[in-house]
Enzyme design. Structure first.
Site, PDB file in Angstrom:
ATOM      1  CG  ASN A  85      -0.409   0.507   2.682  1.00  0.00           C
ATOM      2  OD1 ASN A  85       0.874   0.163   2.727  1.00  0.00           O
ATOM      3  ND2 ASN A  85      -0.982   1.303   3.204  1.00  0.00           N
ATOM      4  CE1 TYR A 127       0.163  -5.188   2.495  1.00  0.00           C
ATOM      5  CE2 TYR A 127       1.559  -6.003   2.787  1.00  0.00           C
ATOM      6  CZ  TYR A 127       0.294  -6.017   2.267  1.00  0.00           C
ATOM      7  OH  TYR A 127      -0.725  -6.877   1.883  1.00  0.00           O
ATOM      8  CD  GLU A 128       5.212   4.224   0.605  1.00  0.00           C
ATOM      9  OE1 GLU A 128       4.221   5.249   1.412  1.00  0.00           O
ATOM     10  OE2 GLU A 128       5.290   4.137  -0.464  1.00  0.00           O
ATOM     11  CG  ASP A 129      -0.600   2.650   7.802  1.00  0.00           C
ATOM     12  OD1 ASP A 129       0.253   3.570   8.527  1.00  0.00           O
ATOM     13  OD2 ASP A 129      -1.298   2.168   8.179  1.00  0.00           O
TER      14      ASP A 129
END
Length: 283
Positions: A85, A127-129
């Protein structure tokens, strides 16, 4: 060009890679399709991944023709699916009613189908979050990649890390537990780091090498930048490419990854990238 510069990766959601001119002396060209998500609209599907790249432009037949184009050459080409994401949208979660084992089972089945349909070679985790605790993230993502590798569905597995300390700790733990299943680490240089104004190139190079040292046993450590202008808040493209010039003689760096997403969103044409990389890598 330095012989240590071996891998060129393009992170994209469309077919811009079809006309990419590969930088000289590259031994492997990787295309990472952005993205597959376990979300149906805004709702989590708890491991059931769905392709969200441009499926009208990037079809199984397009990938087949792309690979066939390079069969007579010495250049290896690989196409990966990226799961992940950006920012706070579609974070990693195994769901309130789910568990790690159930997520791994569903993710393995859905990604197996995508990999076979599109004849993909690997997976990238970006995944950044992350809206899960460390144990759930490590066990879920690690278990998924282990399954894909052990079942010989993929030959390449990578993850993207950054200077964001809160995010990076998840990937440090993932690598510590599942290092044998990951052969590539990508450092997103524009995320979470602002170079010093006095000497931006030296400070960026120092940061990249510090992160590379955390993953020094990995087969390939790639340094990534973006063609999307909204990603340039911390430093501009010239800073990155000048830094890359200094790094390519360092054995810690095996290549570069460029986030294109699509020709429509790129703030400088994708066709410039090989020329810029050639300039950066020339000695």
């Amino acid at each position: 060009m330095s012989t240590k510069f071996k891998v060129f990766r393009e992170f994209t959601s469309d077919d811009s890679f079809l006309n990419q001119v590969i930088p000289e002396n590259i031994t492997e060209f990787q295309v990472t399709l952005s993205l597959a998500r376990d979300y149906d609209g805004n709702n989590s599907t708890n491991g059931k991944f769905i392709p969200y790249w441009d499926t009208e432009k990037v079809t199984p037949e397009v990938i087949k023709k792309f690979k066939k184009k390079y069969e007579p050459t010495a250049l290896r080409v690989k196409v990966l699916v990226s799961i992940g994401n950006k920012n706070k949208q579609f974070p990693f979660t195994i769901g309130s009613d789910s568990n790690s084992e159930a997520w791994v089972s569903e993710a393995t089945a859905s990604l197996k189908s995508i990999i076979k349909t599109y004849n993909l070679d690997g997976i990238d985790v970006s995944y950044e979050d992350i809206a899960a605790n460390e144990a759930d993230f490590v066990n879920s993502v690690g278990g998924l990649v282990r399954n894909l590798k052990q079942n010989k569905l993929i030959t390449v597995a990578s993850f993207a890390t950054s200077a964001d300390a809160a995010n990076n700790k998840f990937y440090n733990l993932l690598y510590a537990e599942y290092a044998t299943f990951f052969d590539t680490v990508v450092f997103l240089s524009w995320v979470g780091f602002t170079p010093s104004r006095a000497n931006p190139v030296a400070s960026l190079e120092e940061k990249i090498l510090a992160v590379a040292n955390e993953y020094k046993a990995v087969k390939a450590f790639l340094v990534a930048y973006s063609t999307v202008a909204e990603d340039w808040a911390n430093f501009s493209p010239p800073i990155f490419f000048i830094t890359l010039h200094g790094l390519l003689g360092n054995s810690a760096v095996k290549g570069a990854s460029i986030k294109v997403i699509s020709d429509a969103t790129a703030s400088f044409p994708a066709k410039w990238i090989p020329e810029i990389l050639l300039l950066a890598a020339s000695k």
